[in-house]
Design a protein around this motif. Sequence first.
Motif, PDB file in Angstrom:
ATOM      1  N   ILE A  30       0.892  -1.155  -0.173  1.00  0.00           N
ATOM      2  CA  ILE A  30       0.008  -0.041  -0.034  1.00  0.00           C
ATOM      3  C   ILE A  30       0.891   1.125   0.217  1.00  0.00           C
ATOM      4  O   ILE A  30       1.614   1.487   0.898  1.00  0.00           O
ATOM      5  N   ARG A  31       0.576   2.002  -1.095  1.00  0.00           N
ATOM      6  CA  ARG A  31       1.265   3.451  -0.998  1.00  0.00           C
ATOM      7  C   ARG A  31       0.686   4.172  -0.057  1.00  0.00           C
ATOM      8  O   ARG A  31      -0.686   4.162   0.233  1.00  0.00           O
ATOM      9  N   ASN A  32       1.605   5.028   0.617  1.00  0.00           N
ATOM     10  CA  ASN A  32       1.352   6.118   1.498  1.00  0.00           C
ATOM     11  C   ASN A  32       0.354   5.240   2.695  1.00  0.00           C
ATOM     12  O   ASN A  32      -0.638   5.833   3.087  1.00  0.00           O
ATOM     13  N   PHE A  33       1.035   4.223   3.078  1.00  0.00           N
ATOM     14  CA  PHE A  33       0.446   3.544   4.152  1.00  0.00           C
ATOM     15  C   PHE A  33      -0.051   4.057   5.296  1.00  0.00           C
ATOM     16  O   PHE A  33      -1.106   4.078   5.903  1.00  0.00           O
ATOM     17  N   ALA A  34       0.772   5.222   5.756  1.00  0.00           N
ATOM     18  CA  ALA A  34       0.416   5.765   6.902  1.00  0.00           C
ATOM     19  C   ALA A  34      -0.877   6.622   6.780  1.00  0.00           C
ATOM     20  O   ALA A  34      -1.704   6.685   7.803  1.00  0.00           O
ATOM     21  N   ASP A  35      -1.354   7.093   5.640  1.00  0.00           N
ATOM     22  CA  ASP A  35      -2.498   7.828   5.448  1.00  0.00           C
ATOM     23  C   ASP A  35      -3.592   6.919   5.551  1.00  0.00           C
ATOM     24  O   ASP A  35      -4.893   7.403   5.762  1.00  0.00           O
ATOM     25  N   GLN A  36      -3.332   5.652   5.445  1.00  0.00           N
ATOM     26  CA  GLN A  36      -4.493   4.701   5.270  1.00  0.00           C
ATOM     27  C   GLN A  36      -4.771   3.871   6.639  1.00  0.00           C
ATOM     28  O   GLN A  36      -5.920   3.139   6.624  1.00  0.00           O
ATOM     29  N   TYR A  37      -3.831   3.929   7.336  1.00  0.00           N
ATOM     30  CA  TYR A  37      -3.839   3.065   8.581  1.00  0.00           C
ATOM     31  C   TYR A  37      -4.350   4.001   9.703  1.00  0.00           C
ATOM     32  O   TYR A  37      -3.233   4.807  10.208  1.00  0.00           O
ATOM     33  N   ALA A  38      -5.612   3.984  10.139  1.00  0.00           N
ATOM     34  CA  ALA A  38      -6.302   4.889  11.149  1.00  0.00           C
ATOM     35  C   ALA A  38      -5.547   4.691  12.304  1.00  0.00           C
ATOM     36  O   ALA A  38      -4.975   3.698  12.651  1.00  0.00           O
ATOM     37  N   GLU A  39      -5.248   5.989  12.977  1.00  0.00           N
ATOM     38  CA  GLU A  39      -4.623   6.225  14.312  1.00  0.00           C
ATOM     39  C   GLU A  39      -5.561   5.314  15.205  1.00  0.00           C
ATOM     40  O   GLU A  39      -4.794   4.511  16.031  1.00  0.00           O
TER      41      GLU A  39
END
Length: 184
Positions: free
Chosen positions: A88-97
């Motif tokens: 997944i590109r930009n994983f941090a944007d898609q992995y909810a806090e």
Amino acid sequence: MSRVIILPTYEAKQFDQPPKFSQAERHYFFAKDRLVEMALQKVRGEKNWLGWLLQYGYFKASGKFYAAEKFWQQDIKFIAKQLNVMPIRNFADQYAERTRLNHKLNILTQHGHQPFSANKVLFSELTEDLVAKQLSPRKIVLSLVDMLREKKIEVPQYDTFSRTISDTINRYEQQNQNKLSPLL
């Protein structure tokens, strides 16, 4: 009171980064054993599988959890391949806090560890004991990390060490000065 410099800036930044693994280390820390397989069955969605396994491997290696934006891209690719999913590109944007925090609690519970937030008083007491022994601040950090891991307590970020150790050293010095002042 001043803040004590405990680690050089580059080491402090490195302390808050996930470990960098060799290929062999990735195979070890991100291994899908029976417990991992069972845990992943309770996790929904490919990005959440990736996030859970990344956190698990990093925690297994360091006793710490990291913000998703700090996850290494080569680890994301490795786990995606291992799980047979697309990286997944930009994983941090898609992995909810919120999901990341739920996974953190799940990993702690599953492995019999306690969150740092529930052990702040113990951390302060351990710090006071080490400061009283007049160890160098660097040795205090290393000793505290070892003690926390031994007691199965999550290791906090560097800033927590820096603030606590600085405050404790400053208090210790002030107490000593107050004791010596009347004698001089």
